[in-house]
Design a protein around this motif. Structure first.
Motif, mmCIF file in Angstrom:
data_model
loop_
_atom_site.group_PDB
_atom_site.id
_atom_site.type_symbol
_atom_site.label_atom_id
_atom_site.label_comp_id
_atom_site.label_asym_id
_atom_site.label_seq_id
_atom_site.Cartn_x
_atom_site.Cartn_y
_atom_site.Cartn_z
ATOM 1 N N GLN A 30 0.810 -1.222 0.000
ATOM 2 C CA GLN A 30 0.000 0.000 0.000
ATOM 3 C C GLN A 30 0.841 1.268 0.000
ATOM 4 N N TYR A 31 2.115 1.145 0.334
ATOM 5 C CA TYR A 31 2.985 2.316 0.362
ATOM 6 C C TYR A 31 3.754 2.495 -0.939
ATOM 7 N N ASP A 32 3.521 1.597 -1.866
ATOM 8 C CA ASP A 32 4.192 1.654 -3.156
ATOM 9 C C ASP A 32 3.477 2.683 -4.025
ATOM 10 N N THR A 33 4.163 3.739 -4.375
ATOM 11 C CA THR A 33 3.498 4.828 -5.093
ATOM 12 C C THR A 33 3.985 4.992 -6.527
ATOM 13 N N LEU A 34 4.786 4.077 -7.011
ATOM 14 C CA LEU A 34 5.259 4.199 -8.382
ATOM 15 C C LEU A 34 4.124 3.878 -9.348
ATOM 16 N N PHE A 35 3.817 4.814 -10.226
ATOM 17 C CA PHE A 35 2.740 4.629 -11.188
ATOM 18 C C PHE A 35 2.998 3.395 -12.052
ATOM 19 N N GLU A 36 4.255 3.211 -12.451
ATOM 20 C CA GLU A 36 4.601 2.083 -13.309
ATOM 21 C C GLU A 36 4.273 0.755 -12.631
ATOM 22 N N ASP A 37 4.568 0.652 -11.334
ATOM 23 C CA ASP A 37 4.263 -0.574 -10.601
ATOM 24 C C ASP A 37 2.760 -0.835 -10.561
ATOM 25 N N HIS A 38 1.982 0.216 -10.363
ATOM 26 C CA HIS A 38 0.529 0.055 -10.334
ATOM 27 C C HIS A 38 0.005 -0.345 -11.712
ATOM 28 N N TYR A 39 0.569 0.245 -12.743
ATOM 29 C CA TYR A 39 0.154 -0.079 -14.104
ATOM 30 C C TYR A 39 0.450 -1.549 -14.409
ATOM 31 N N LEU A 40 1.632 -2.007 -14.032
ATOM 32 C CA LEU A 40 1.981 -3.414 -14.264
ATOM 33 C C LEU A 40 1.111 -4.340 -13.417
ATOM 34 N N GLN A 41 0.794 -3.918 -12.205
ATOM 35 C CA GLN A 41 -0.076 -4.728 -11.350
ATOM 36 C C GLN A 41 -1.465 -4.850 -11.979
ATOM 37 N N LEU A 42 -1.968 -3.764 -12.518
ATOM 38 C CA LEU A 42 -3.261 -3.794 -13.200
ATOM 39 C C LEU A 42 -3.198 -4.715 -14.421
ATOM 40 N N PHE A 43 -2.112 -4.629 -15.154
ATOM 41 C CA PHE A 43 -1.907 -5.488 -16.319
ATOM 42 C C PHE A 43 -1.897 -6.959 -15.889
ATOM 43 N N ARG A 44 -1.219 -7.245 -14.792
ATOM 44 C CA ARG A 44 -1.160 -8.613 -14.254
ATOM 45 C C ARG A 44 -2.562 -9.103 -13.872
ATOM 46 N N ILE A 45 -3.328 -8.236 -13.229
ATOM 47 C CA ILE A 45 -4.685 -8.606 -12.809
ATOM 48 C C ILE A 45 -5.549 -8.920 -14.028
ATOM 49 N N LYS A 46 -5.401 -8.130 -15.079
ATOM 50 C CA LYS A 46 -6.167 -8.392 -16.305
ATOM 51 C C LYS A 46 -5.798 -9.747 -16.903
ATOM 52 N N ILE A 47 -4.527 -10.106 -16.826
ATOM 53 C CA ILE A 47 -4.109 -11.425 -17.317
ATOM 54 C C ILE A 47 -4.720 -12.518 -16.441
ATOM 55 N N CYS A 48 -4.638 -12.340 -15.132
ATOM 56 C CA CYS A 48 -5.185 -13.338 -14.196
ATOM 57 C C CYS A 48 -6.675 -13.563 -14.407
#
Length: 200
Positions: A30-48
């Protein structure tokens, strides 16, 4: 059970994945504020969740815009699904390049974090023996994009004394992130460019 979870009905597959570690990898900082990390996490969720806007999914969502003629943006023959990308005849050179680069990355990261003196040839041999390189088998390397790590990979890391929990997760996050990024940059983004051209 949701259709997208059908693959997990196979008890043999369930035994190949280290679920405890895989679930912990999916915890979002929750303390991770890098936009790129959130974007990749969203991409991962879409794959899942099988929610990437592949042609198959677009036809379901917007049948008025995407008729049955829409096929894979690369080969123009097969239905375009996440799984098809790895078997598509038109991009096999890219897929093989991803596999090769991932094996090299895996060797480098193990050498970097292991507390052992490593015989590089032996390490490369063990990496090549991992069952995940056979695309289409019960568990292949594409599961890493979903943060689903095989017991076999965990055993390899532990064999090289990457056992301390924090270090293990750090290494696994780098591995899973690398696979995801390779797919995104080398397959998904070129696919999107082709899709945009088709839609014009």
């Amino acid at each position: 059970m949701l259709h997208r979870n059908k693959v997990y009905r196979q008890s043999n597959l369930l035994r190949l994945i280290d679920w405890k570690i895989s679930l912990k990898l999916n915890n979002i900082n929750q303390y991770d504020t890098l936009f790129e990390d959130h974007y990749l996490q969203l991409f991962r969720i879409k794959i899942c969740c099988n929610e990437l806007p592949t042609c198959v999914n677009l036809k379901k969502r917007k049948p008025d815009l995407y008729d049955e003629d829409w096929r894979c943006n690369f080969c123009k023959i097969e239905e375009e699904t996440f799984n098809h990308f790895w078997k598509c005849s038109k991009i096999q050179n890219v897929v093989q390049d991803i596999l090769k680069r991932l094996k090299i990355f895996l060797a480098k990261i193990i050498q970097k974090y292991s507390r052992d003196n490593i015989d590089t040839q032996e390490l490369k041999g063990k990496i090549n023996e991992l069952g995940m390189w056979d695309i289409g088998c019960l568990y292949d390397f594409t599961f890493l994009m979903k943060n689903q790590v095989s017991c076999q990979l965990i055993e390899l890391l532990k064999c090289y004394k990457i056992t301390e929990e924090k270090l293990l997760y750090k290494v696994l996050k780098q591995i899973t992130g690398r696979v995801l990024l390779e797919f995104k940059v080398l397959i998904w983004e070129p696919r999107n460019e082709l899709q945009i051209k088709e839609e014009k």
